[in-house]
Scaffold this motif. Structure first.
Motif, mmCIF file in Angstrom:
data_model
loop_
_atom_site.group_PDB
_atom_site.id
_atom_site.type_symbol
_atom_site.label_atom_id
_atom_site.label_comp_id
_atom_site.label_asym_id
_atom_site.label_seq_id
_atom_site.Cartn_x
_atom_site.Cartn_y
_atom_site.Cartn_z
ATOM 1 N N VAL A 36 34.400 38.990 45.215
ATOM 2 C CA VAL A 36 34.861 40.207 45.904
ATOM 3 C C VAL A 36 35.022 39.892 47.381
ATOM 4 O O VAL A 36 34.370 38.990 47.902
ATOM 5 C CB VAL A 36 33.882 41.414 45.776
ATOM 6 C CG1 VAL A 36 34.164 42.246 44.565
ATOM 7 C CG2 VAL A 36 32.443 40.983 45.841
ATOM 8 N N ILE A 37 35.839 40.655 48.033
ATOM 9 C CA ILE A 37 36.105 40.446 49.456
ATOM 10 C C ILE A 37 34.797 40.488 50.268
ATOM 11 O O ILE A 37 33.924 41.314 49.991
ATOM 12 C CB ILE A 37 37.124 41.503 49.964
ATOM 13 C CG1 ILE A 37 37.545 41.216 51.399
ATOM 14 C CG2 ILE A 37 36.577 42.921 49.814
ATOM 15 C CD1 ILE A 37 38.732 42.052 51.854
ATOM 16 N N ARG A 38 34.672 39.597 51.242
ATOM 17 C CA ARG A 38 33.458 39.588 52.071
ATOM 18 C C ARG A 38 33.465 40.789 53.023
ATOM 19 O O ARG A 38 34.529 41.305 53.366
ATOM 20 C CB ARG A 38 33.375 38.286 52.870
ATOM 21 C CG ARG A 38 33.239 37.094 51.941
ATOM 22 C CD ARG A 38 33.000 35.819 52.688
ATOM 23 N NE ARG A 38 33.205 34.696 51.791
ATOM 24 C CZ ARG A 38 32.877 33.438 52.064
ATOM 25 N NH1 ARG A 38 32.329 33.142 53.219
ATOM 26 N NH2 ARG A 38 33.097 32.484 51.195
ATOM 27 N N ILE A 60 47.484 40.828 45.493
ATOM 28 C CA ILE A 60 47.496 39.751 44.490
ATOM 29 C C ILE A 60 46.041 39.316 44.305
ATOM 30 O O ILE A 60 45.432 38.772 45.233
ATOM 31 C CB ILE A 60 48.367 38.556 44.936
ATOM 32 C CG1 ILE A 60 49.755 39.035 45.375
ATOM 33 C CG2 ILE A 60 48.477 37.533 43.830
ATOM 34 C CD1 ILE A 60 50.649 37.917 45.906
ATOM 35 N N GLY A 61 45.488 39.584 43.122
ATOM 36 C CA GLY A 61 44.073 39.270 42.858
ATOM 37 C C GLY A 61 43.219 40.526 42.884
ATOM 38 O O GLY A 61 42.607 40.849 43.901
ATOM 39 N N THR A 62 43.192 41.236 41.740
ATOM 40 C CA THR A 62 42.468 42.514 41.642
ATOM 41 C C THR A 62 40.972 42.307 41.460
ATOM 42 O O THR A 62 40.175 43.097 41.965
ATOM 43 C CB THR A 62 42.951 43.299 40.385
ATOM 44 O OG1 THR A 62 44.363 43.223 40.290
ATOM 45 C CG2 THR A 62 42.470 44.719 40.381
ATOM 46 N N ILE A 84 47.716 42.940 41.119
ATOM 47 C CA ILE A 84 48.012 42.013 40.011
ATOM 48 C C ILE A 84 46.777 41.187 39.668
ATOM 49 O O ILE A 84 46.140 40.625 40.561
ATOM 50 C CB ILE A 84 49.171 41.054 40.391
ATOM 51 C CG1 ILE A 84 50.370 41.823 40.950
ATOM 52 C CG2 ILE A 84 49.577 40.191 39.207
ATOM 53 C CD1 ILE A 84 51.445 40.930 41.594
ATOM 54 N N GLU A 85 46.464 41.102 38.376
ATOM 55 C CA GLU A 85 45.310 40.296 37.934
ATOM 56 C C GLU A 85 45.663 39.584 36.626
ATOM 57 O O GLU A 85 46.233 40.167 35.717
ATOM 58 C CB GLU A 85 44.081 41.204 37.757
ATOM 59 C CG GLU A 85 42.856 40.571 37.140
ATOM 60 C CD GLU A 85 42.315 39.365 37.923
ATOM 61 O OE1 GLU A 85 42.124 39.455 39.140
ATOM 62 O OE2 GLU A 85 42.107 38.304 37.285
ATOM 63 N N LEU A 86 45.246 38.325 36.568
ATOM 64 C CA LEU A 86 45.536 37.472 35.414
ATOM 65 C C LEU A 86 44.539 37.658 34.277
ATOM 66 O O LEU A 86 44.902 37.639 33.100
ATOM 67 C CB LEU A 86 45.465 36.018 35.923
ATOM 68 C CG LEU A 86 45.825 34.869 35.028
ATOM 69 C CD1 LEU A 86 47.272 34.971 34.601
ATOM 70 C CD2 LEU A 86 45.618 33.556 35.794
ATOM 71 N N GLN A 89 39.866 40.552 30.864
ATOM 72 C CA GLN A 89 38.589 41.281 30.967
ATOM 73 C C GLN A 89 38.472 41.993 32.319
ATOM 74 O O GLN A 89 38.060 43.152 32.402
ATOM 75 C CB GLN A 89 37.439 40.290 30.770
ATOM 76 C CG GLN A 89 36.065 40.933 30.705
ATOM 77 C CD GLN A 89 35.956 41.917 29.546
ATOM 78 O OE1 GLN A 89 36.244 41.562 28.411
ATOM 79 N NE2 GLN A 89 35.589 43.156 29.854
ATOM 80 N N ARG A 90 38.898 41.280 33.382
ATOM 81 C CA ARG A 90 38.820 41.895 34.719
ATOM 82 C C ARG A 90 39.800 43.053 34.855
ATOM 83 O O ARG A 90 39.493 44.052 35.502
ATOM 84 C CB ARG A 90 39.071 40.837 35.806
ATOM 85 C CG ARG A 90 37.893 39.909 35.933
ATOM 86 C CD ARG A 90 38.036 38.925 37.066
ATOM 87 N NE ARG A 90 36.874 38.043 37.080
ATOM 88 C CZ ARG A 90 36.773 36.933 37.777
ATOM 89 N NH1 ARG A 90 37.784 36.539 38.544
ATOM 90 N NH2 ARG A 90 35.685 36.197 37.738
ATOM 91 N N VAL A 91 40.962 42.917 34.227
ATOM 92 C CA VAL A 91 41.946 44.009 34.268
ATOM 93 C C VAL A 91 41.322 45.261 33.641
ATOM 94 O O VAL A 91 41.385 46.367 34.197
ATOM 95 C CB VAL A 91 43.249 43.627 33.521
ATOM 96 C CG1 VAL A 91 44.148 44.845 33.314
ATOM 97 C CG2 VAL A 91 43.998 42.543 34.288
HETATM 98 C C1 LIG Z 1 38.920 36.495 45.031
HETATM 99 S S1 LIG Z 1 39.241 37.314 43.532
HETATM 100 C C2 LIG Z 1 39.899 38.852 44.049
HETATM 101 C C3 LIG Z 1 38.893 39.757 44.660
HETATM 102 C C4 LIG Z 1 39.388 41.147 44.911
HETATM 103 N N1 LIG Z 1 40.579 41.152 45.746
HETATM 104 C C5 LIG Z 1 38.306 41.968 45.611
HETATM 105 O O1 LIG Z 1 38.039 41.694 46.784
HETATM 106 O O2 LIG Z 1 37.745 42.871 44.973
HETATM 107 C C6 LIG Z 1 40.681 36.495 42.932
HETATM 108 C C7 LIG Z 1 41.205 37.051 41.632
HETATM 109 O O3 LIG Z 1 42.505 36.514 41.443
HETATM 110 C C8 LIG Z 1 42.705 36.310 40.062
HETATM 111 N N2 LIG Z 1 43.793 35.335 39.914
HETATM 112 C C9 LIG Z 1 43.742 33.986 40.055
HETATM 113 N N3 LIG Z 1 44.953 33.446 39.856
HETATM 114 C C10 LIG Z 1 45.789 34.475 39.593
HETATM 115 C C11 LIG Z 1 47.160 34.546 39.294
HETATM 116 N N4 LIG Z 1 47.917 33.460 39.226
HETATM 117 N N5 LIG Z 1 47.713 35.755 39.062
HETATM 118 C C12 LIG Z 1 46.954 36.880 39.134
HETATM 119 N N6 LIG Z 1 45.640 36.872 39.418
HETATM 120 C C13 LIG Z 1 45.062 35.682 39.641
HETATM 121 C C14 LIG Z 1 41.350 35.816 39.574
HETATM 122 O O4 LIG Z 1 41.221 36.021 38.181
HETATM 123 C C15 LIG Z 1 40.387 36.650 40.410
HETATM 124 O O5 LIG Z 1 39.954 37.789 39.705
#
Ligand SMILES: C[S@@+](CC[C@H](N)C(=O)[O-])C[C@H]1O[C@@H](n2cnc3c(N)ncnc32)[C@H](O)[C@@H]1O
Length: 214
Positions: A36-38, A60-62, A84-86, A89-91
């Motif tokens: 999660v974001i710092r 980008i990165g949920t 967007i999230e890959l 389970q996290r989605v």
């Molecule tokens: C640092 S975390 C995001 C944290 C989030 N933004 C927060 O602060 O709550 C990065 C996320 O990006 C996802 N991720 C990595 N590669 C990805 C891709 N190519 N497309 C979409 N999501 C991706 C990972 O699964 C992970 O959940």
């Protein structure tokens, strides 16, 4: 404790904790090892949102939706967030968390690889973008991020300093991290030498870049 750690702990001591369900979502993510974001990064994000007042945010990165929910506290009522999230389970967890906070009409989670999802998004449609996914992919997202950004859009990239590893030379970085290291350096070079944008590289938390599309 080194100087950087002391500075970081001093800075963090001024940051207010979240409240209620958002605090629980944050704590649970930390316990489960979900990134999660710092805290210091989210403070920068908050102030940028209040200055920019965006109408359409793309993240980008949920992960589990924490940063989207955090951002939604600092936007106008009409602002919409697409994230967007890959990871399937996290989605699912993110959608549950968004529902829990009653933000289903504000935040939309798209499941998929950002590399391909970005290609489907229309030109010049977002005025605030938060890039927080796979660090080795920022360079590959870049052209699409610029294409979908409106003129004047703010693009925030997180974790650009890779816990300090970005400072090392290619050969002193562990072999398995070299590609990410080289790509992040290339990304930083691009956002600071591209005439289409202006950027500031900041050593906030794990490093954040603020880029503005001209
Ligand atoms: C640092 S975390 C995001 C944290 C989030 N933004 C927060 O602060 O709550 C990065 C996320 O990006 C996802 N991720 C990595 N590669 C990805 C891709 N190519 N497309 C979409 N999501 C991706 C990972 O699964 C992970 O959940």
């Amino acid at each position: 404790m080194g100087d950087m750690e002391r500075i970081s702990s001093f800075v963090n001591s001024f940051i207010k904790d979240d409240e209620g369900s958002l605090e629980e979502i944050y704590n649970e993510a930390v316990v489960r090892g979900v990134p999660v974001i710092r805290k210091a990064s989210r403070e920068l994000l908050k102030t940028q949102l209040l200055i920019k007042k965006p109408k359409n945010i793309l993240e980008i990165g949920t992960a589990v939706g924490y940063s989207s929910l955090f951002m939604s506290q600092y936007t106008d009522e009409e602002c919409r967030i697409t994230t967007i999230e890959l990871d399937e389970q996290r989605v699912a967890t993110a959608r549950d968390n968004i529902k829990l906070l009653g933000k289903e009409n504000v935040i939309e989670v798209i499941k998929g690889d950002a590399l391909f999802v970005l290609k489907e998004l229309p030109d010049a449609s977002y005025d605030f973008l938060f890039v927080d996914a796979a660090k080795g992919q920022y360079i590959n997202y870049y052209e699409d991020v610029l294409r979908i950004a409106k003129p004047g859009a703010v693009i925030i990239s997180d974790n650009i300093l890779q816990d300090g590893e970005i400072l090392e030379s290619h050969y002193t970085v562990e072999k398995r991290n070299r590609t990410i290291h080289d790509r992040m350096r290339e990304y930083l070079y691009n956002i600071t030498h591209d005439d289409r944008v202006e950027s500031a590289i900041l050593s906030v938390a794990d490093g954040m870049a603020v880029t503005v599309k001209k």
